[in-house]
Design a protein around this motif. Structure first.
Motif, PDB file in Angstrom:
ATOM      1  N   GLU A 433      -8.205  60.685 -15.537  1.00 55.54           N
ATOM      2  CA  GLU A 433      -8.791  59.350 -15.717  1.00 55.54           C
ATOM      3  C   GLU A 433      -7.757  58.232 -15.804  1.00 55.54           C
ATOM      4  OE1 GLU A 433     -11.527  56.888 -18.940  1.00 55.54           O
ATOM      5  OE2 GLU A 433     -11.241  59.057 -19.129  1.00 55.54           O
ATOM      6  N   PRO A 434      -6.755  58.280 -16.706  1.00 55.23           N
ATOM      7  CA  PRO A 434      -5.796  57.166 -16.764  1.00 55.23           C
ATOM      8  C   PRO A 434      -4.966  57.040 -15.496  1.00 55.23           C
ATOM      9  CG  PRO A 434      -5.086  58.972 -18.173  1.00 55.23           C
ATOM     10  CD  PRO A 434      -6.466  59.300 -17.746  1.00 55.23           C
ATOM     11  N   LEU A 435      -4.645  58.178 -14.858  1.00 58.68           N
ATOM     12  CA  LEU A 435      -3.876  58.111 -13.608  1.00 58.68           C
ATOM     13  C   LEU A 435      -4.703  57.464 -12.502  1.00 58.68           C
ATOM     14  CD1 LEU A 435      -2.274  61.658 -13.720  1.00 58.68           C
ATOM     15  CD2 LEU A 435      -1.151  59.502 -14.200  1.00 58.68           C
ATOM     16  N   LEU A 436      -5.988  57.770 -12.460  1.00 63.54           N
ATOM     17  CA  LEU A 436      -6.846  57.165 -11.445  1.00 63.54           C
ATOM     18  C   LEU A 436      -6.924  55.661 -11.630  1.00 63.54           C
ATOM     19  CD1 LEU A 436      -8.728  57.590  -9.057  1.00 63.54           C
ATOM     20  CD2 LEU A 436     -10.586  58.018 -10.678  1.00 63.54           C
ATOM     21  N   MET A 437      -6.926  55.207 -12.869  1.00 64.20           N
ATOM     22  CA  MET A 437      -6.912  53.770 -13.115  1.00 64.20           C
ATOM     23  C   MET A 437      -5.653  53.126 -12.546  1.00 64.20           C
ATOM     24  SD  MET A 437      -9.736  53.260 -14.520  1.00 64.20           S
ATOM     25  CE  MET A 437     -11.017  54.192 -15.361  1.00 64.20           C
ATOM     26  N   ASP A 438      -4.505  53.787 -12.732  1.00 60.00           N
ATOM     27  CA  ASP A 438      -3.253  53.252 -12.181  1.00 60.00           C
ATOM     28  C   ASP A 438      -3.308  53.182 -10.655  1.00 60.00           C
ATOM     29  OD1 ASP A 438      -2.324  53.116 -14.752  1.00 60.00           O
ATOM     30  OD2 ASP A 438      -1.207  55.010 -14.659  1.00 60.00           O
ATOM     31  N   ILE A 439      -3.902  54.197 -10.042  1.00 65.71           N
ATOM     32  CA  ILE A 439      -3.987  54.214  -8.580  1.00 65.71           C
ATOM     33  C   ILE A 439      -4.882  53.088  -8.078  1.00 65.71           C
ATOM     34  CG2 ILE A 439      -4.781  55.561  -6.599  1.00 65.71           C
ATOM     35  CD1 ILE A 439      -3.977  58.077  -8.113  1.00 65.71           C
ATOM     36  N   LEU A 440      -6.030  52.896  -8.716  1.00 63.09           N
ATOM     37  CA  LEU A 440      -6.979  51.888  -8.244  1.00 63.09           C
ATOM     38  C   LEU A 440      -6.503  50.472  -8.514  1.00 63.09           C
ATOM     39  CD1 LEU A 440     -10.371  53.577  -9.184  1.00 63.09           C
ATOM     40  CD2 LEU A 440      -9.251  53.469  -6.961  1.00 63.09           C
ATOM     41  N   HIS A 441      -5.597  50.286  -9.450  1.00 62.92           N
ATOM     42  CA  HIS A 441      -5.018  48.961  -9.660  1.00 62.92           C
ATOM     43  C   HIS A 441      -4.216  48.513  -8.433  1.00 62.92           C
ATOM     44  CE1 HIS A 441      -6.129  47.559 -13.576  1.00 62.92           C
ATOM     45  NE2 HIS A 441      -5.811  48.719 -14.161  1.00 62.92           N
ATOM     46  N   ASP A 442      -3.679  49.480  -7.678  1.00 63.55           N
ATOM     47  CA  ASP A 442      -2.915  49.177  -6.468  1.00 63.55           C
ATOM     48  C   ASP A 442      -3.653  49.665  -5.233  1.00 63.55           C
ATOM     49  OD1 ASP A 442      -0.759  47.988  -7.766  1.00 63.55           O
ATOM     50  OD2 ASP A 442       0.155  49.928  -8.205  1.00 63.55           O
ATOM     51  N   LYS A 443      -4.975  49.543  -5.237  1.00 64.66           N
ATOM     52  CA  LYS A 443      -5.756  50.089  -4.129  1.00 64.66           C
ATOM     53  C   LYS A 443      -5.439  49.432  -2.791  1.00 64.66           C
ATOM     54  CE  LYS A 443      -9.728  47.120  -5.228  1.00 64.66           C
ATOM     55  NZ  LYS A 443      -9.491  46.187  -4.149  1.00 64.66           N
ATOM     56  N   ASP A 444      -4.902  48.212  -2.800  1.00 69.43           N
ATOM     57  CA  ASP A 444      -4.595  47.560  -1.529  1.00 69.43           C
ATOM     58  C   ASP A 444      -3.307  48.081  -0.921  1.00 69.43           C
ATOM     59  OD1 ASP A 444      -3.239  46.519  -3.673  1.00 69.43           O
ATOM     60  OD2 ASP A 444      -3.032  44.524  -2.796  1.00 69.43           O
ATOM     61  N   ASN A 445      -2.586  48.960  -1.620  1.00 72.79           N
ATOM     62  CA  ASN A 445      -1.354  49.532  -1.087  1.00 72.79           C
ATOM     63  C   ASN A 445      -1.503  50.998  -0.706  1.00 72.79           C
ATOM     64  OD1 ASN A 445       0.173  47.141  -1.456  1.00 72.79           O
ATOM     65  ND2 ASN A 445       0.460  47.636  -3.621  1.00 72.79           N
ATOM     66  N   LEU A 446      -2.718  51.524  -0.739  1.00 76.17           N
ATOM     67  CA  LEU A 446      -2.916  52.948  -0.480  1.00 76.17           C
ATOM     68  C   LEU A 446      -2.699  53.267   0.998  1.00 76.17           C
ATOM     69  CD1 LEU A 446      -6.154  53.632  -2.562  1.00 76.17           C
ATOM     70  CD2 LEU A 446      -3.788  54.050  -3.235  1.00 76.17           C
ATOM     71  N   ASP A 447      -1.974  54.355   1.245  1.00 83.18           N
ATOM     72  CA  ASP A 447      -1.889  54.858   2.608  1.00 83.18           C
ATOM     73  C   ASP A 447      -2.904  55.982   2.773  1.00 83.18           C
ATOM     74  OD1 ASP A 447      -0.828  57.031   1.288  1.00 83.18           O
ATOM     75  OD2 ASP A 447       1.222  56.732   1.989  1.00 83.18           O
ATOM     76  N   ALA A 448      -2.834  56.714   3.890  1.00 87.10           N
ATOM     77  CA  ALA A 448      -3.863  57.720   4.180  1.00 87.10           C
ATOM     78  C   ALA A 448      -3.885  58.826   3.133  1.00 87.10           C
ATOM     79  CB  ALA A 448      -3.623  58.307   5.573  1.00 87.10           C
ATOM     80  N   ALA A 449      -2.712  59.370   2.793  1.00 88.43           N
ATOM     81  CA  ALA A 449      -2.666  60.469   1.830  1.00 88.43           C
ATOM     82  C   ALA A 449      -3.099  60.017   0.446  1.00 88.43           C
ATOM     83  CB  ALA A 449      -1.251  61.050   1.790  1.00 88.43           C
ATOM     84  N   GLN A 450      -2.688  58.827   0.038  1.00 89.79           N
ATOM     85  CA  GLN A 450      -3.041  58.333  -1.292  1.00 89.79           C
ATOM     86  C   GLN A 450      -4.532  58.005  -1.390  1.00 89.79           C
ATOM     87  OE1 GLN A 450      -0.301  55.098  -1.423  1.00 89.79           O
ATOM     88  NE2 GLN A 450       1.474  56.400  -1.840  1.00 89.79           N
ATOM     89  N   LEU A 451      -5.099  57.454  -0.314  1.00 92.89           N
ATOM     90  CA  LEU A 451      -6.534  57.205  -0.303  1.00 92.89           C
ATOM     91  C   LEU A 451      -7.306  58.513  -0.412  1.00 92.89           C
ATOM     92  CD1 LEU A 451      -8.920  55.224   0.071  1.00 92.89           C
ATOM     93  CD2 LEU A 451      -8.696  55.610   2.529  1.00 92.89           C
ATOM     94  N   THR A 452      -6.810  59.552   0.258  1.00 89.75           N
ATOM     95  CA  THR A 452      -7.458  60.863   0.186  1.00 89.75           C
ATOM     96  C   THR A 452      -7.487  61.386  -1.241  1.00 89.75           C
ATOM     97  OG1 THR A 452      -6.745  61.371   2.448  1.00 89.75           O
ATOM     98  CG2 THR A 452      -7.374  63.220   1.058  1.00 89.75           C
ATOM     99  N   ILE A 453      -6.367  61.247  -1.950  1.00 86.34           N
ATOM    100  CA  ILE A 453      -6.294  61.714  -3.336  1.00 86.34           C
ATOM    101  C   ILE A 453      -7.238  60.903  -4.222  1.00 86.34           C
ATOM    102  CG2 ILE A 453      -4.764  61.910  -5.341  1.00 86.34           C
ATOM    103  CD1 ILE A 453      -2.483  62.479  -3.378  1.00 86.34           C
TER     104      ILE A 453
END
Length: 804
Positions: A433-453
């Motif tokens: 949960e907390p890691l997912l929050m960190d990822i979604l804070h930078d959702k505009d920088n996601l590449d293909a692999a990161q979006l998949t995760i």
């Protein structure tokens, strides 16, 4: 509940007003552009196989210049009268018009030759230079490429030893660009079988084409096949081809091993570019000794060519260290090596007091960030994340240390994705949960692999609707609906397998039906394997009353809450807007929703098997002519106790082929289904066939297993021991009689023994499954049958992910 705590935060993060950057969006295209342009490819072909006939290639590029075409045809030895007949094909403005002209000319010739079939006439009258003219026009769809591909393969190489290799290579470029891996594999096998009629330069150019295609298992298997062929026949490939194989998107440790072996066999010394690529590939593949060997050679200058001075700079060596650390599989070893490396280089400049402090530390901790690059920190974290022996608490502490030491947002995002993927694999969902929050804070920088995760994590946490909206936001960056550069087939594969693990096979079926329209990507072999698994799991969702009413054609009297919605019943016919609306409704949280196990208004298993037959027979029509090597003695396992006398009779006198098969019929053998979809990107591989065997066993179609094994043998798919063991376990249920019957038969072998002998003749005695593999397959089948519901799929450790 975890879902309630996440819901508000995920909604706010996923649907903030901040738009995605347009960096990841490109114009709509029906194919993947290759790195080498067609002109570059033709120049490379002319440099190795130059001949006056190649003037046709440039003449057909601009057929309006009639005189240039005539001169080129004369230099190639083509008769003027023959050109006058086929001139409409050459001057046609589009490929579609050219194919219509070919059909018209063939029809006129067929009328004068009534003794030949239409296919024989087409193949016999179409000259090679006409097919070359077709290949110089731009295709608009996969079906146009498929027709040209069939025309190219209809002629033997001996028809024109100078032009046919070029025709096959240009066809391979089209197939790779349009992701048509099924016919591409057919073409590669044709070239491999006819290698005596080709030059080493042709194989080298074909490898360069494949090296620029998508990085998929199917493409890598073709590259491995051609590399093994080149190694067996001492074909020289050249430095450019080596560089393409080692530096392209399809680079893999398995291909690197073959490239290195081929270099040694022909006496080729790798240069700096090759050595650098070996370090990177072997590091990512976990081959630490191989990576260390080439890193040492680079430091010592033991490679072909001049030794540049920049290889001794700290930045270059730090990049090498980063690639080398990827090869470590143990966290302590990677950190110990990093300590050793810094001790011999950077730490030599530290004070004596600092050195004593480091030696006093009993636990291998990360050095100060002042002495290593952020990427090296990430490689240490990557090793810890991949190592399942690393405790979760230790992994999270290491992540916090690295996150505090790295100021770059992209590096922090990579670190969060690495740990999230590891926690998902360990099924520690609360820590995600907390890691997912960190990822979604930078959702505009996601590449293909990161979006998949991110999509997989949100789905496993019960937020499948939010995961879909995240994907939808990516697609809606450009309202005209172009291809998105970060939504790939592997992204949807992870989405589908996560939906299956949380008990939503109905959503998997819907995504399969609407994937090309909603996400504008085509399914691959892994997608198809997930679909077959979902159909197998959906059987657990079928109620006795539902199945009985379906079998009697009375499903319309079922209660409304267990019937599929309008969107689910005809998802394959919806336009994009209604398809999106249907998927949103399907993924919306609804405590009253009941997963029925039906697809398109029928039992999911029956629909999936029909689709499997359509895909296999559509892409390989020859499979329809193959026959099963053995026959079953009963229809399914449940019939064994009901008819022992019939089993005894069938054991002595096996029934005719097809009597007990209960064959899955297909209304058409075309590669295009009834809804206009094609499946050229699906190349069946071992995991797909294992999923098919599981579905055949659960749908009481085990008598078809020998036929499917015959198809595997024809398509040259080498099965693993686990796949063969799974097939034999299901086959034993319909081919073995009771102990008394087997004893009564005496020396007459059973149908099980006959299939086992056939498999031994196919794969060899060493690849036949033994007791260990058979017991493993038995436990796996029993585990699934003992499960009563599907809801625990998310935490199922008995079923392996089909993508692994």
């Amino acid at each position: 509940m975890l879902r309630r705590t996440l819901s508000i935060n995920l909604q706010a993060l996923c649907f903030a007003s901040r738009p995605f950057r347009r960096l990841y969006v490109r114009k709509a295209a029906s194919h993947v552009p290759l790195a080498d342009t067609e002109d570059t490819f033709l120049a490379a072909y002319a440099a190795s196989c130059n001949h006056p006939s190649l003037a046709l290639v440039h003449a057909f590029q601009n057929p309006a210049l009639h005189e240039n075409v005539i001169d080129a045809l004369q230099s190639a030895g083509v008769d003027r009268a023959e050109y006058d007949v086929w001139r409409p094909v050459v001057v046609a403005p589009t490929l579609s018009c050219a194919l219509d002209a070919v059909q018209h000319i063939v029809a006129s010739k067929q009328s004068t030759s009534s003794t030949s079939s239409e296919e024989e006439t087409t193949h016999s009258v179409t000259p090679v230079w006409t097919i070359l003219a077709l290949l110089r026009k731009l295709p608009a769809s996969q079906m146009e490429v498929f027709v040209v591909h069939r025309l190219a393969l209809s002629l033997p190489i001996s028809a024109s030893p100078l032009l046919m290799p070029l025709v096959l290579l240009l066809t391979a470029r089209w197939l790779a660009q349009f992701r048509m891996y099924s016919p591409l594999r057919h073409l590669v096998l044709r070239i491999a079988q006819s290698h005596n009629e080709l030059r080493a330069a042709h194989i080298s150019l074909l490898l360069r084409v494949l090296a620029q295609a998508e990085s998929t298992y199917d493409v890598r298997s073709m590259i491995i096949l051609l590399l093994q062929l080149a190694k067996s026949y001492h074909m020289k490939l050249g430095s450019v081809t080596y560089r393409a194989l080692l530096s392209g998107v399809t680079a893999h440790s398995a291909t690197a091993v073959l490239v290195e072996s081929h270099m040694r066999k022909i006496g080729f010394t790798p240069n700096l570019s090759h050595s650098r690529a070996f370090v990177k590939i072997y590091g990512e593949g976990g081959r630490r000794k191989h990576a260390a060997l080439y890193w040492r050679r680079i430091r010592l200058g033991q490679f072909y060519g001049k030794v540049p001075r920049y290889i001794y700079k700290k930045k270059y060596q730090s990049m090498m260290l980063e690639d080398y650390l990827k090869a470590f599989k143990d966290t302590k070893k990677s950190q110990s090596y990093l300590h050793y490396f810094l001790k011999t280089t950077t730490r030599a400049q530290r004070t004596h007091e600092a050195q004593e402090a480091v030696r006093a530390d009993s636990k291998p901790m990360l050095p100060s960030p002042d002495h290593i690059r952020p990427n090296i920190w990430l490689q240490v974290l990557r090793t810890a994340a991949k190592d399942d022996r690393t405790p979760t608490n230790r992994l999270l502490v290491l992540y916090e240390q690295i996150r505090e030491s790295i100021s770059n947002r992209n590096k922090r995002l990579i670190a969060a994705c690495l740990v999230t993927k590891s926690l998902l694999r360990r099924q520690h969902f609360k820590a995600v949960e907390p890691l997912l929050m960190d990822i979604l804070h930078d959702k505009d920088n996601l590449d293909a692999a990161q979006l998949t995760i991110a999509v997989e994590a949100m789905t496993m946490l019960g937020e499948a609707d939010a995961a879909f909206r995240l994907l939808q936001n990516v697609l809606e960056v450009d309202p005209s609906g172009p291809f998105s550069a970060i939504i790939e087939t592997r992204t949807l594969n992870s989405f589908m397998i996560a939906l299956l693990r949380v008990g939503r096979p109905d959503a998997v079926f819907y995504i399969w039906d609407t994937m090309p329209r909603i996400f504008r990507v085509e399914p691959d072999s892994t997608t198809f394997a997930i679909l077959l698994k979902a159909a197998r799991f959906a059987r657990k969702c079928e109620g006795t009353l539902q199945v009985a009413l379906e079998d009697f054609g009375l499903r319309r009297i079922l209660p409304l809450r267990v019937m599929s919605s309008e969107f689910e019943l005809a998802a394959q016919n919806l336009d994009r807007e209604r398809a999106i609306e249907g998927l949103e409704q399907l993924l919306k949280p609804d405590p009253k929703r009941v997963v029925t196990g039906f697809w398109r208004g029928e039992r999911a298993g029956a629909v999936a098997l029909r689709l499997a037959w359509r895909v296999l027979l559509g892409n390989w029509p020859t499979l329809a002519t193959l026959r099963s090597p053995v026959s079953a003695i009963r229809r399914n396992a449940s019939a064994q106790a009901l008819s022992p006398v019939a089993d005894l009779f069938r054991s002595v006198v096996p029934p005719a082929a097809g009597v007990l098969d209960g064959a899955v019929t297909s209304s058409a053998m075309s590669p295009e289904d009834e809804y206009g979809r094609t499946y050229f990107s699906i190349v069946p591989h071992d995991p797909l066939f294992r999923a098919l065997f599981d579905l055949l066993g659960e749908e009481d179609r085990a008598p078809l297993i020998p036929l499917v094994l015959t198809w595997m043998r024809y398509m040259q798919v080498v099965p693993t021991k686990d796949t063969l063991a799974t097939a034999l376990v299901y086959w034993a249920e319909v081919s073995l009689g009771g102990p008394l019957i087997e004893r009564f038969k005496g020396p007459n072998r059973s149908q099980y023994d006959a299939l086992l002998e056939w498999i031994t003749d196919w794969v060899g005695k060493q690849r036949v499954p033994g007791t260990e593999e058979t017991q493993k397959a038995l436990r796996r089948v029993q585990f699934f049958r003992d499960r009563l519901i599907l809801g625990g799929a998310a935490r199922d450790k008995g079923e392996q992910n089909v993508q692994s």
